[in-house]
Design an enzyme around this catalytic site. Structure first.
Site, PDB file in Angstrom:
ATOM      1  N   LYS A 192       0.883  -1.180   0.000  1.00 49.13           N
ATOM      2  CA  LYS A 192       0.000   0.000   0.000  1.00 49.13           C
ATOM      3  C   LYS A 192       0.913   1.220   0.000  1.00 49.13           C
ATOM      4  O   LYS A 192       1.419   1.642   1.035  1.00 49.13           O
ATOM      5  CB  LYS A 192      -0.881  -0.012   1.259  1.00 49.13           C
ATOM      6  CG  LYS A 192      -2.181   0.758   1.151  1.00 49.13           C
ATOM      7  CD  LYS A 192      -2.077   2.202   0.747  1.00 49.13           C
ATOM      8  CE  LYS A 192      -1.830   3.145   1.907  1.00 49.13           C
ATOM      9  NZ  LYS A 192      -1.753   4.572   1.478  1.00 49.13           N
ATOM     10  N   GLU A 267       9.682   1.439  10.505  1.00 49.03           N
ATOM     11  CA  GLU A 267      10.743   2.422  10.243  1.00 49.03           C
ATOM     12  C   GLU A 267      10.104   3.790  10.338  1.00 49.03           C
ATOM     13  O   GLU A 267       9.330   4.165   9.465  1.00 49.03           O
ATOM     14  CB  GLU A 267      11.305   2.232   8.820  1.00 49.03           C
ATOM     15  CG  GLU A 267      11.844   0.867   8.524  1.00 49.03           C
ATOM     16  CD  GLU A 267      13.172   0.599   9.206  1.00 49.03           C
ATOM     17  OE1 GLU A 267      13.698   1.476   9.921  1.00 49.03           O
ATOM     18  OE2 GLU A 267      13.682  -0.508   9.024  1.00 49.03           O
ATOM     19  N   CYS A 301      13.867  10.747   6.085  1.00 51.40           N
ATOM     20  CA  CYS A 301      13.760  10.370   7.503  1.00 51.40           C
ATOM     21  C   CYS A 301      15.095  10.524   8.219  1.00 51.40           C
ATOM     22  O   CYS A 301      15.136  10.820   9.401  1.00 51.40           O
ATOM     23  CB  CYS A 301      13.226   8.955   7.630  1.00 51.40           C
ATOM     24  SG  CYS A 301      14.120   7.811   6.609  1.00 51.40           S
ATOM     25  N   GLU A 398      10.207  16.522  14.405  1.00 46.95           N
ATOM     26  CA  GLU A 398      10.586  16.259  13.022  1.00 46.95           C
ATOM     27  C   GLU A 398       9.782  17.172  12.097  1.00 46.95           C
ATOM     28  O   GLU A 398       8.557  17.125  12.085  1.00 46.95           O
ATOM     29  CB  GLU A 398      10.296  14.800  12.673  1.00 46.95           C
ATOM     30  CG  GLU A 398      10.757  14.459  11.274  1.00 46.95           C
ATOM     31  CD  GLU A 398      10.486  13.010  10.905  1.00 46.95           C
ATOM     32  OE1 GLU A 398       9.357  12.551  11.111  1.00 46.95           O
ATOM     33  OE2 GLU A 398      11.413  12.353  10.414  1.00 46.95           O
TER      34      GLU A 398
HETATM   35  P1  NAP Z   1       2.434   8.519   7.316  1.00 46.85           P
HETATM   36  O1  NAP Z   1       1.358   9.499   7.330  1.00 46.85           O
HETATM   37  O2  NAP Z   1       2.715   7.765   8.541  1.00 46.85           O
HETATM   38  O3  NAP Z   1       2.108   7.553   6.110  1.00 46.85           O
HETATM   39  C1  NAP Z   1       2.879   6.458   5.770  1.00 46.85           C
HETATM   40  C2  NAP Z   1       2.010   5.427   5.110  1.00 46.85           C
HETATM   41  O4  NAP Z   1       1.068   4.913   6.053  1.00 46.85           O
HETATM   42  C3  NAP Z   1       1.181   5.970   3.942  1.00 46.85           C
HETATM   43  O5  NAP Z   1       1.075   4.972   2.970  1.00 46.85           O
HETATM   44  C4  NAP Z   1      -0.152   6.213   4.613  1.00 46.85           C
HETATM   45  O6  NAP Z   1      -1.214   6.282   3.706  1.00 46.85           O
HETATM   46  C5  NAP Z   1      -0.246   5.023   5.528  1.00 46.85           C
HETATM   47  N1  NAP Z   1      -1.191   5.168   6.636  1.00 46.85           N
HETATM   48  C6  NAP Z   1      -1.648   6.304   7.220  1.00 46.85           C
HETATM   49  N2  NAP Z   1      -2.496   6.008   8.220  1.00 46.85           N
HETATM   50  C7  NAP Z   1      -2.588   4.666   8.283  1.00 46.85           C
HETATM   51  C8  NAP Z   1      -3.307   3.747   9.110  1.00 46.85           C
HETATM   52  N3  NAP Z   1      -4.100   4.164  10.105  1.00 46.85           N
HETATM   53  N4  NAP Z   1      -3.176   2.430   8.889  1.00 46.85           N
HETATM   54  C9  NAP Z   1      -2.357   1.982   7.902  1.00 46.85           C
HETATM   55  N5  NAP Z   1      -1.656   2.797   7.094  1.00 46.85           N
HETATM   56  C10 NAP Z   1      -1.757   4.120   7.279  1.00 46.85           C
HETATM   57  O7  NAP Z   1       3.815   9.162   6.899  1.00 46.85           O
HETATM   58  P2  NAP Z   1       4.087  10.087   5.650  1.00 46.85           P
HETATM   59  O8  NAP Z   1       3.520  11.416   5.997  1.00 46.85           O
HETATM   60  O9  NAP Z   1       3.684   9.443   4.413  1.00 46.85           O
HETATM   61  O10 NAP Z   1       5.677  10.110   5.634  1.00 46.85           O
HETATM   62  C11 NAP Z   1       6.422  10.966   6.395  1.00 46.85           C
HETATM   63  C12 NAP Z   1       6.940  10.275   7.640  1.00 46.85           C
HETATM   64  O11 NAP Z   1       7.575   9.045   7.342  1.00 46.85           O
HETATM   65  C13 NAP Z   1       7.976  11.070   8.357  1.00 46.85           C
HETATM   66  O12 NAP Z   1       7.667  11.144   9.711  1.00 46.85           O
HETATM   67  C14 NAP Z   1       9.284  10.303   8.144  1.00 46.85           C
HETATM   68  O13 NAP Z   1      10.247  10.430   9.114  1.00 46.85           O
HETATM   69  C15 NAP Z   1       8.829   8.930   8.035  1.00 46.85           C
HETATM   70  N6  NAP Z   1       9.756   8.131   7.227  1.00 46.85           N
HETATM   71  C16 NAP Z   1      10.533   7.213   7.855  1.00 46.85           C
HETATM   72  C17 NAP Z   1      11.429   6.444   7.141  1.00 46.85           C
HETATM   73  C18 NAP Z   1      12.273   5.416   7.816  1.00 46.85           C
HETATM   74  O14 NAP Z   1      12.805   4.544   7.151  1.00 46.85           O
HETATM   75  N7  NAP Z   1      12.434   5.420   9.099  1.00 46.85           N
HETATM   76  C19 NAP Z   1      11.516   6.598   5.773  1.00 46.85           C
HETATM   77  C20 NAP Z   1      10.712   7.542   5.152  1.00 46.85           C
HETATM   78  C21 NAP Z   1       9.820   8.289   5.902  1.00 46.85           C
HETATM   79  P3  NAP Z   1      -1.661   7.720   3.119  1.00 46.85           P
HETATM   80  O15 NAP Z   1      -0.607   8.143   2.175  1.00 46.85           O
HETATM   81  O16 NAP Z   1      -2.940   7.451   2.459  1.00 46.85           O
HETATM   82  O17 NAP Z   1      -1.798   8.629   4.297  1.00 46.85           O
END
Ligand code: NAP
Ligand code: MG
Length: 495
Positions: A192, A267, A301, A398
């Protein structure tokens, strides 16, 4: 108008999910708008999947997993299929780079040279693991049993159906990080991708079919995380969830996964420190610090979003860093020679802009004050704040954008304490010519990865993940394959 869009055949018909080898719309027909961050204009739409679609994809992955063809497939065949997929990605590298650039606002050259190139390597690396999985034989002294002959061993078995959920900042890379180790381990997968950047994942699913993977081995469902994502995480027939994204979502997924005891890899976010020692090579360190925060517009990240510079070199360092930041070529992702593109979305550009105001209210000194650019698209230019303090929001939270919080230190102990002074623990870098000091400091930094005289460099063989609020488990490397395997102990009584 983004000139790359017209070139792309893949965008000329409506995007559809790939479930069980078939192209599918959402069961209720719902669609989401897909926007080009460089222009702010909608360029296509996506199926907005829901619980029914999640269920169909899990069933397809389960059927494939349990099929005799998959169960009996030789490891060498899996290796060959993954390598074939890597070959196809390489053949379609220019197309994938265009799609990634359009969808995520990534400068086109960087999308090709960095994102797509690394994805090819990741698939080839994990292909090799398919034929190198091993268990162990163990010597045992079984309590309460008479002396006798026992033979004991462990075998590794795929966990089963894996769900990968990925963020928008490195869409095709994150898809590869989830898909490749799962397939190498013999699992099937439902991915997804983030709703803002699902295009390359859908193209990857097609290439997986073209490579010869059976229907249902690689499924991609699209839609909102709160709907289709949550349905996948709650699904009782999913064995593992591998998630990359924000801390809050990761925590919710981790909790939900425990209801059915799914394996989880999380992650999550970071607020990674960059420590510049007084003996650092300043040419390297200045460029390194600039790249650490401004690569991918800070939407990384592992972004080096906290800079700690030794007091004795602060003035020169900050002046040179600011000069470099001002010189970065900002522009639409499709323009030649651009290094710094737009933020992913309007709402994210607003979030980042808000943090610049927060820094102002907290009393930082702007060495460079970024702003929303007066042009179409979601552009926020680089910000460097100096004189920051550990208790400030701009140091603790962040931002996930091109905003650097800088301050100084005088002793190594102080630098370590500052570096470790957040709830995160994803990454960090140390810049010094004294390799012995760098090595010793690396042991004291609370992080899953520490770079010495570099930052934001990854290798498929190097495990990647965080400690603290930055997550649980590791992507990449042998660890990622192991995370898709269950260990089974077998004890055989021979007498
Ligand atoms: P996010 O809002 O947590 O979304 C990540 C993924 O999860 C998206 O596909 C999102 O779908 C999905 N999602 C959201 N709510 C969910 C739920 N309740 N159940 C299942 N899936 C759900 O994060 P983002 O805004 O896309 O990305 C930014 C964040 O990712 C930052 O905080 C960054 O640090 C972190 N990040 C971490 C790493 C690492 O390797 N540690 C790498 C990259 C990014 P939608 O797109 O539809 O909301
Ligand atoms: Mg988009």
């Amino acid at each position: 108008m983004n000139p790359l869009i017209q070139k792309q055949n893949f965008l000329s018909s409506p995007l559809r999910m790939v479930i069980g080898g078939q192209h599918k719309d959402a069961s209720d027909g719902a669609r989401l708008s897909v926007v080009d961050p460089s222009t702010g204009a909608e360029f296509t739409t996506l199926p907005a999947g829901g619980a029914e679609d999640a269920d169909a994809a899990v069933k397809a992955a389960r059927n494939c997993f349990e099929s005799p063809a998959w169960q009996k497939m030789k490891p060498v065949t899996r290796q060959r299929l993954i390598n074939k997929l890597a070959d196809l990605i390489e053949e379609h590298a220019e197309e994938l780079a265009d799609l990634e650039s359009i969808d995520g606002g990534k400068p086109r050259g960087i999308a090709r040279a960095s994102d797509v190139a690394s994805v090819i390597d990741v698939f080839r690396y994990f292909a090799g693991w398919a034929t190198k999985l091993t268990g162990e034989t163990l010597d045992v002294s079984v309590p309460r049993m008479p002396d006798g002959e026992f033979f004991a061993y462990t075998s590794k078995q795929p966990v089963g159906v894996v769900v990968g959920i990925t963020p928008w900042n490195f869409p095709i890379s994150m898809a590869a990080w989830k898909i490749a180790p799962a397939l190498a381990a013999g699992c099937t997968i439902v991915l997804k991708p983030a709703e803002d950047t699902s295009v390359t994942a859908l193209r990857l699913a097609e290439l997986a079919l073209e490579a010869g993977f059976p229907e249902g081995a690689v499924n991609v469902v699209t839609g909102r995380g709160s709907e289709v994502g949550a349905a996948l995480v709650a699904h009782p027939d999913v064995d593992k969830v591998s998630f990359t994204g924000s801390v809050a979502t990761g925590q919710a997924i981790g909790r939900a996964a425990m209801d059915t005891m799914k394996r989880v890899t999380l992650e999550l976010g970071g607020k990674s420190p960059v420590i510049v020692m007084p003996d650092a090579d300043l040419d390297w360190a200045v460029t390194g610090a600039a790249m650490a925060i401004f690569f991918n517009q800070g939407q990384t990240c592992t972004a080096g979003s906290r800079l700690y510079v030794h007091k004795s070199i602060e003035a020169e360092f900050m002046a040179r860093l600011t000069e470099q930041a001002k010189a970065l070529k900002i522009g639409a992702a499709y323009e030649d020679g651009v290094f710094f593109g737009p933020m992913i979305s309007e709402s994210h550009a607003q979030k980042v802009s808000k943090y610049i105001e927060v820094g102002d209210a907290e009393g930082v000194t702007f060495t460079l004050r970024g702003q929303r650019l007066d042009r179409e698209g979601f552009f926020v230019s680089p910000t460097i704040m100096s004189g920051t303090h550990q208790d400030m929001q701009v140091v603790q939270e962040e931002i996930f954008g091109p905003v650097l919080a800088a301050s100084t230190f005088e002793t190594e102990e102080e630098a370590i304490k500052l570096a470790n002074g957040t709830q995160f623990g994803l990454a960090g870098s140390i810049w010094t010519k004294d390799i012995r000091a760098g090595h010793q400091m690396s042991a004291k930094i609370q992080a899953g990865i520490v770079w010495i005289n570099c930052h934001n460099l990854f290798d498929p063989n190097l495990p990647f993940g965080g400690v603290g609020l930055s997550g649980v488990g590791r992507d990449l490397g042998k660890s990622a394959v192991e995370a898709n395997l269950e260990q089974k102990s077998v004890l055989l009584r021979l007498e």
